[in-house]
Scaffold this motif. Structure first.
Motif, mmCIF file in Angstrom:
data_model
loop_
_atom_site.group_PDB
_atom_site.id
_atom_site.type_symbol
_atom_site.label_atom_id
_atom_site.label_comp_id
_atom_site.label_asym_id
_atom_site.label_seq_id
_atom_site.Cartn_x
_atom_site.Cartn_y
_atom_site.Cartn_z
ATOM 1 N N MET A 102 0.824 -1.190 0.000
ATOM 2 C CA MET A 102 0.000 0.000 0.000
ATOM 3 C C MET A 102 0.872 1.259 0.000
ATOM 4 O O MET A 102 0.508 2.229 -0.618
ATOM 5 N N GLU A 103 2.008 1.177 0.675
ATOM 6 C CA GLU A 103 2.914 2.334 0.657
ATOM 7 C C GLU A 103 3.459 2.583 -0.749
ATOM 8 O O GLU A 103 3.665 3.718 -1.141
ATOM 9 N N TYR A 104 3.686 1.495 -1.494
ATOM 10 C CA TYR A 104 4.159 1.652 -2.870
ATOM 11 C C TYR A 104 3.108 2.371 -3.709
ATOM 12 O O TYR A 104 3.446 3.222 -4.536
ATOM 13 N N MET A 105 1.843 2.073 -3.485
ATOM 14 C CA MET A 105 0.780 2.790 -4.195
ATOM 15 C C MET A 105 0.803 4.272 -3.845
ATOM 16 O O MET A 105 0.703 5.122 -4.718
ATOM 17 N N LYS A 106 0.951 4.573 -2.562
ATOM 18 C CA LYS A 106 0.986 5.979 -2.133
ATOM 19 C C LYS A 106 2.168 6.693 -2.757
ATOM 20 O O LYS A 106 2.041 7.822 -3.248
ATOM 21 N N LEU A 107 3.331 6.053 -2.742
ATOM 22 C CA LEU A 107 4.530 6.655 -3.310
ATOM 23 C C LEU A 107 4.366 6.862 -4.808
ATOM 24 O O LEU A 107 4.699 7.931 -5.333
ATOM 25 N N SER A 108 3.843 5.870 -5.507
ATOM 26 C CA SER A 108 3.628 5.984 -6.944
ATOM 27 C C SER A 108 2.698 7.142 -7.262
ATOM 28 O O SER A 108 2.945 7.914 -8.191
ATOM 29 N N PHE A 109 1.630 7.280 -6.493
ATOM 30 C CA PHE A 109 0.678 8.361 -6.725
ATOM 31 C C PHE A 109 1.312 9.711 -6.409
ATOM 32 O O PHE A 109 1.128 10.673 -7.150
ATOM 33 N N ALA A 110 2.082 9.783 -5.333
ATOM 34 C CA ALA A 110 2.723 11.045 -4.950
ATOM 35 C C ALA A 110 3.715 11.499 -6.019
ATOM 36 O O ALA A 110 3.862 12.694 -6.262
ATOM 37 N N CYS A 111 4.365 10.553 -6.662
ATOM 38 C CA CYS A 111 5.373 10.897 -7.668
ATOM 39 C C CYS A 111 4.776 11.212 -9.028
ATOM 40 O O CYS A 111 5.217 12.133 -9.703
ATOM 41 N N ASP A 112 3.791 10.432 -9.445
ATOM 42 C CA ASP A 112 3.310 10.539 -10.820
ATOM 43 C C ASP A 112 1.809 10.698 -10.980
ATOM 44 O O ASP A 112 1.298 10.587 -12.086
ATOM 45 N N GLY A 113 1.091 10.878 -9.892
ATOM 46 C CA GLY A 113 -0.354 10.947 -10.020
ATOM 47 C C GLY A 113 -0.899 9.612 -10.498
ATOM 48 O O GLY A 113 -0.336 8.563 -10.203
ATOM 49 N N ALA A 114 -1.952 9.634 -11.267
ATOM 50 C CA ALA A 114 -2.588 8.399 -11.738
ATOM 51 C C ALA A 114 -1.913 7.904 -13.022
ATOM 52 O O ALA A 114 -2.558 7.633 -14.015
ATOM 53 N N SER A 115 -0.598 7.772 -12.968
ATOM 54 C CA SER A 115 0.182 7.353 -14.130
ATOM 55 C C SER A 115 0.163 5.836 -14.289
ATOM 56 O O SER A 115 -0.424 5.112 -13.496
ATOM 57 N N SER A 116 0.856 5.373 -15.304
ATOM 58 C CA SER A 116 0.942 3.931 -15.523
ATOM 59 C C SER A 116 1.680 3.241 -14.379
ATOM 60 O O SER A 116 1.349 2.112 -14.019
ATOM 61 N N THR A 117 2.649 3.906 -13.761
ATOM 62 C CA THR A 117 3.349 3.330 -12.609
ATOM 63 C C THR A 117 2.377 3.112 -11.460
ATOM 64 O O THR A 117 2.377 2.070 -10.813
ATOM 65 N N SER A 143 -3.908 -11.599 5.342
ATOM 66 C CA SER A 143 -4.982 -11.289 6.289
ATOM 67 C C SER A 143 -5.030 -9.808 6.650
ATOM 68 O O SER A 143 -6.010 -9.352 7.221
ATOM 69 N N ASN A 144 -3.981 -9.054 6.310
ATOM 70 C CA ASN A 144 -3.945 -7.644 6.701
ATOM 71 C C ASN A 144 -4.734 -6.730 5.776
ATOM 72 O O ASN A 144 -5.193 -5.679 6.190
ATOM 73 N N TYR A 145 -4.877 -7.100 4.493
ATOM 74 C CA TYR A 145 -5.515 -6.213 3.520
ATOM 75 C C TYR A 145 -6.508 -6.988 2.667
ATOM 76 O O TYR A 145 -6.353 -8.176 2.441
ATOM 77 N N THR A 146 -7.497 -6.250 2.172
ATOM 78 C CA THR A 146 -8.474 -6.824 1.257
ATOM 79 C C THR A 146 -8.528 -5.960 0.003
ATOM 80 O O THR A 146 -7.984 -4.839 -0.017
ATOM 81 N N ALA A 147 -9.191 -6.449 -1.016
ATOM 82 C CA ALA A 147 -9.377 -5.656 -2.238
ATOM 83 C C ALA A 147 -10.107 -4.354 -1.914
ATOM 84 O O ALA A 147 -9.843 -3.315 -2.516
ATOM 85 N N ARG A 148 -10.983 -4.403 -0.933
ATOM 86 C CA ARG A 148 -11.701 -3.184 -0.523
ATOM 87 C C ARG A 148 -10.732 -2.136 0.038
ATOM 88 O O ARG A 148 -10.906 -0.942 -0.181
ATOM 89 N N ASP A 149 -9.700 -2.586 0.769
ATOM 90 C CA ASP A 149 -8.693 -1.658 1.279
ATOM 91 C C ASP A 149 -7.970 -0.958 0.130
ATOM 92 O O ASP A 149 -7.703 0.241 0.190
ATOM 93 N N ILE A 150 -7.649 -1.735 -0.918
ATOM 94 C CA ILE A 150 -6.929 -1.177 -2.060
ATOM 95 C C ILE A 150 -7.798 -0.182 -2.810
ATOM 96 O O ILE A 150 -7.352 0.908 -3.152
ATOM 97 N N THR A 151 -9.054 -0.531 -3.053
ATOM 98 C CA THR A 151 -9.931 0.397 -3.761
ATOM 99 C C THR A 151 -10.223 1.631 -2.905
ATOM 100 O O THR A 151 -10.348 2.735 -3.422
ATOM 101 N N GLY A 152 -10.305 1.456 -1.595
ATOM 102 C CA GLY A 152 -10.483 2.609 -0.706
ATOM 103 C C GLY A 152 -9.277 3.531 -0.719
ATOM 104 O O GLY A 152 -9.423 4.759 -0.735
ATOM 105 N N LEU A 153 -8.090 2.939 -0.724
ATOM 106 C CA LEU A 153 -6.866 3.742 -0.813
ATOM 107 C C LEU A 153 -6.824 4.488 -2.140
ATOM 108 O O LEU A 153 -6.509 5.674 -2.187
ATOM 109 N N ASP A 154 -7.167 3.798 -3.220
ATOM 110 C CA ASP A 154 -7.193 4.433 -4.541
ATOM 111 C C ASP A 154 -8.124 5.642 -4.533
ATOM 112 O O ASP A 154 -7.751 6.727 -4.973
#
Length: 83
Positions: free
Chosen positions: A1-16, A34-45
Motif C-alpha cells: 500500500m505504501e508503494y501505491m501511495k509513493l507511486s501516486f505522490a510521484c506521478d499521479g494516476a500514471s501507468s506506474t 490477512s492484513n488487507y483486502t481488495a476493498r482496502d486497495i480500492t479505498g486507498l485508490d
C-alpha cells in the motif's frame, strides 16, 4: 500500500501507479494476506484520487525515481518471501 501511495505522490494516476494498484490486487488474490483486502486497495485508490490520503512523510519529487526503485525492490522481496 505504501508503494501505491509513493507511486501516486510521484506521478499521479500514471501507468506506474496503475501497475502498483494492479500488483497489490493480484497479491491479495494470490497470497490472501490477512492484513488487507481488495476493498482496502480500492479505498486507498479513492482516497489518493480525492486527496484524502497522502504519504506520511513528504518527499522531494526529485528523488522519486530512486524511491520508486527501492520501494519496488522491497515489495518484490516480500513477494519472494511469501512463496
Amino acid at each position: 500500500m505504501e508503494y501505491m501511495k509513493l507511486s501516486f505522490a510521484c506521478d499521479g494516476a500514471s501507468s506506474t501507479y496503475r501497475a502498483s494498484k494492479a500488483a497489490a490486487l493480484r497479491a491479495i488474490k494470490q497470497y490472501d494476506p490477512s492484513n488487507y483486502t481488495a476493498r482496502d486497495i480500492t479505498g486507498l485508490d479513492r482516497g489518493l484520487r480525492d486527496g484524502a490520503m497522502k504519504l506520511a512523510t513528504p518527499i522531494d519529487t526529485s528523488d522519486c525515481e530512486n524511491l520508486l526503485i527501492e520501494a519496488k525492490s522491497d515489495l518484490d522481496d516480500l513477494v519472494d518471501k511469501a512463496h
